[in-house]
Scaffold this active site. Structure first.
Site, PDB file in Angstrom:
ATOM      1  N   GLY A   1      22.860  67.507  71.180  1.00 35.03           N
ATOM      2  CA  GLY A   1      23.696  68.204  72.153  1.00 35.03           C
ATOM      3  C   GLY A   1      25.185  68.075  71.879  1.00 35.03           C
TER       4      GLY A   1
ATOM      5  N   SER B   1      26.558  69.830  69.321  1.00 38.67           N
ATOM      6  CA  SER B   1      26.912  71.080  68.629  1.00 38.67           C
ATOM      7  C   SER B   1      27.105  70.939  67.130  1.00 38.67           C
ATOM      8  CB  SER B   1      28.170  71.705  69.250  1.00 38.67           C
ATOM      9  OG  SER B   1      27.894  72.079  70.553  1.00 38.67           O
TER      10      SER B   1
ATOM     11  N   SER C   1      25.226  72.419  65.077  1.00 36.97           N
ATOM     12  CA  SER C   1      25.015  73.750  64.488  1.00 36.97           C
ATOM     13  C   SER C   1      26.275  74.605  64.608  1.00 36.97           C
ATOM     14  CB  SER C   1      23.801  74.454  65.085  1.00 36.97           C
ATOM     15  OG  SER C   1      23.816  74.391  66.478  1.00 36.97           O
TER      16      SER C   1
ATOM     17  N   ASP D   1      30.650  76.372  72.314  1.00 36.17           N
ATOM     18  CA  ASP D   1      30.555  75.388  71.233  1.00 36.17           C
ATOM     19  C   ASP D   1      31.327  75.840  69.997  1.00 36.17           C
ATOM     20  OD1 ASP D   1      28.818  74.342  73.076  1.00 36.17           O
ATOM     21  OD2 ASP D   1      27.001  74.887  71.967  1.00 36.17           O
TER      22      ASP D   1
HETATM   23  C1  GLA Z   1      24.621  74.811  74.948  1.00 36.74           C
HETATM   24  C2  GLA Z   1      25.136  76.181  74.571  1.00 36.74           C
HETATM   25  C3  GLA Z   1      26.502  76.432  75.187  1.00 36.74           C
HETATM   26  C4  GLA Z   1      26.470  76.173  76.687  1.00 36.74           C
HETATM   27  C5  GLA Z   1      25.847  74.805  76.983  1.00 36.74           C
HETATM   28  C6  GLA Z   1      25.658  74.571  78.456  1.00 36.74           C
HETATM   29  O1  GLA Z   1      25.446  73.828  74.387  1.00 36.74           O
HETATM   30  O2  GLA Z   1      25.220  76.299  73.177  1.00 36.74           O
HETATM   31  O3  GLA Z   1      26.928  77.729  74.910  1.00 36.74           O
HETATM   32  O4  GLA Z   1      25.789  77.202  77.362  1.00 36.74           O
HETATM   33  O5  GLA Z   1      24.588  74.675  76.362  1.00 36.74           O
HETATM   34  O6  GLA Z   1      26.889  74.474  79.104  1.00 36.74           O
END
Ligand code: GLA
Length: 378
Positions: free
Chosen positions: A119, A121, A123, A167
Site C-alpha cells: 500500500g 504505491s 507500482s 499515487d
Molecule cells: C489506492 C489507489 C488510490 C486511492 C487509494 C485510496 O492507493 O491507487 O488512487 O484511491 O487507494 O485512497
C-alpha cells in the site's frame, strides 16, 4: 547502487539515473476517484532507474528485485503474463508511443526499497519512474501532469488495476519536507510544509491486501450508485465531491443504509482534508492528528476498508506517548498505517508498536520512519 547494477548487467555506464518515490497518504482516503481532496507525501523509499539509449527499437529491462529480465520491441508492445512486473514499463512506453512520442530502444535496470503490495504505491513509482526515464533520456518537453495521467492510464488500462490519480501524482510531484494538497477534480495542487520536529512513521502490517482489488471495485461502484441516487432527488451532483452533509441527510431516504455510510465517509473525509490543510498551515498539529484519527474511524466503520491488523496497529499507536494521530493509509484491507509522531518519541513509538503487534497477533510489523521527499518529475 543502481549505477553499479546497471554497469554489472550491461557492461557500460548509464546515461540517465533517477529515483521515483513511494508515497504515504496523510489524509483523504478513497476520495481521489470521487473528484475529492487528498494530502499525500512522497517518502524516502524509492524505485531507482538507470538506463541508456540503444540504436534500435528494442527495450531490455532488468528488474533487480525480481532478478529477471525481459526484452520487447517498441513496435509491438504486448502485456507479459510471465513477467507482470514489466507491464508497468510496457504500458507507459506503449501509451507514449501511441501519443506520438517516438521512443528509442533502451537498456534499463531498475529496483528499490518500496515494499511491494504494502500500500505504499510501488507500482505508481515504477510507472512514474518509467515516464521520467523517457522524459530525461529523450529530453521530452512535456507537462508533468500529462505524464502523471499517462502513468495512471497504464495502471488502469494496460495493467488493468483500478485506481485514482493520487499515487502517480505524488510520486511525480512530491516535494521534500512537504505534503501535497491535491484537488482531484481539476488537478490544482499546493505544497504544504511539514514541520521537522514531527515524523511520519509508517507501520507495515505485513498482511497482503488480498481483498483490496475486488473490494476497491465494489467501493467504486457503490460511490457511483450513491451519486445517481442522490441526483435522483433533484440535486445537481456529478460526484460525491459535490455532495454536502446536508444533501446527504436529505437523501437518506433514497439510499440504502450501506450506500449512505459509504457516501458519508467520502463527504466527511473531504471536509477533514480541507480542515487538515488549514490547521497544518496554521501549525495546529494536535488538531491535524485528531482529524487523522477520525479518518480511521470513518474508514473502519463507514467505508469498511480496514482490517483487524490495521485496527490493532492504529489502536496501539493511539496509546503511545508523543503520537499526534494514526490511521490506516492507502486502499486498505492490509498494507500500512500512517502515524504522526513527535520526533523525540518516534524511536520508542516504533519499538512499542512492534512489540504490541507481535504480542497481539504474533506478527512482525516493519516500521519505517520516513522523510517527505522529492517526486521523480520535480
Ligand atoms: C489506492 C489507489 C488510490 C486511492 C487509494 C485510496 O492507493 O491507487 O488512487 O484511491 O487507494 O485512497
Amino acid at each position: 547502487m543502481i549505477e553499479q547494477s546497471f554497469q554489472a548487467i550491461y557492461g557500460t555506464t548509464p546515461e540517465v539515473v533517477l529515483r521515483a518515490p513511494g508515497r504515504v497518504n496523510l489524509i483523504g482516503e478513497h476520495t481521489d476517484y470521487n473528484d475529492g481532496f487528498v494530502l499525500p507525501a512522497a517518502i524516502d523509499r524509492t524505485i531507482d532507474f538507470a538506463g541508456r539509449k540503444r540504436t534500435d527499437r528494442v527495450v531490455r529491462v532488468n528488474s533487480l528485485d525480481f532478478g529477471a529480465g525481459v526484452e520487447f520491441s517498441l513496435d509491438d508492445i504486448q502485456k507479459d503474463s510471465k513477467n507482470p512486473w514489466s507491464n508497468y514499463i510496457r504500458g507507459v512506453s506503449k501509451y507514449l508511443e501511441e501519443d506520438g512520442y517516438r521512443l528509442s530502444g533502451a537498456d534499463i535496470a531498475f529496483g528499490g526499497n518500496v515494499p511491494r503490495e504494502a500500500g505504499l504505491s510501488s507500482s505508481a513509482a515504477v510507472e512514474v519512474g518509467t515516464a521520467a526515464f523517457w522524459k530525461n533520456l529523450l529530453h521530452l518537453e512535456v507537462d508533468p501532469v500529462y505524464l502523471v495521467k499517462l502513468a495512471r492510464k497504464a495502471e488502469n488500462q494496460f495493467v488493468g488495476v483500478p485506481c485514482g490519480i493520487m499515487d502517480q501524482f505524488i510520486s511525480a510531484l512530491g516535494q521534500e519536507n512537504h505534503a501535497l494538497f491535491l484537488d482531484c477534480r481539476d488537478l490544482t495542487f499546493r505544497q504544504v510544509p511539514l514541520r521537522g520536529d514531527v515524523k511520519i512513521v509508517v507501520c507495515n502490517s505485513g498482511v497482503r491486501r488480498a481483498l483490496a482489488q475486488s473490494e476497491y471495485k465494489v467501493r467504486l461502484e457503490q460511490c457511483r450508485q450513491a451519486v445517481a441516487q442522490i441526483a435522483s432527488t433533484g440535486r445537481a451532483v456529478k460526484s460525491l465531491r459535490d455532495v454536502t452533509a446536508a444533501d446527504l441527510e436529505a437523501a437518506r431516504g433514497v439510499l440504502s443504509e450501506v450506500l449512505f455510510r459509504r457516501a458519508r465517509h467520502v463527504v466527511s473525509e473531504n471536509g477533514r482534508v480541507l480542515e487538515a490543510v488549514r490547521v497544518l498551515e496554521g501549525g495546529d498539529l494536535e488538531r491535524f492528528g485528531e482529524l487523522m484519527n477520525a479518518s480511521h474511524v470513518s474508514l473502519r466503520d463507514d467505508y469498511e476498508v480496514s482490517s483487524k491488523e490495521l485496527d490493532i496497529l492504529v489502536e496501539l499507536a493511539w496509546k503511545q506517548p508523543g503520537v499526534l494521530g494514526a490511521r490506516m493509509t492507502g486502499a486498505g484491507f492490509g498494507g500500512c498505517t500512517v502515524n504522526l509522531v513527535h520526533q523525540e518519541a518516534a524511536r520508542a513509538f516504533a519499538d512499542a508498536v512492534r512489540r504490541g503487534y507481535q504480542d497481539a497477533l504474533d506478527l512482525k510489523a516493519e516500521i519505517y520512519i520516513c522523510k517527505a521527499s522529492q517526486g521523480a518529475l520535480m
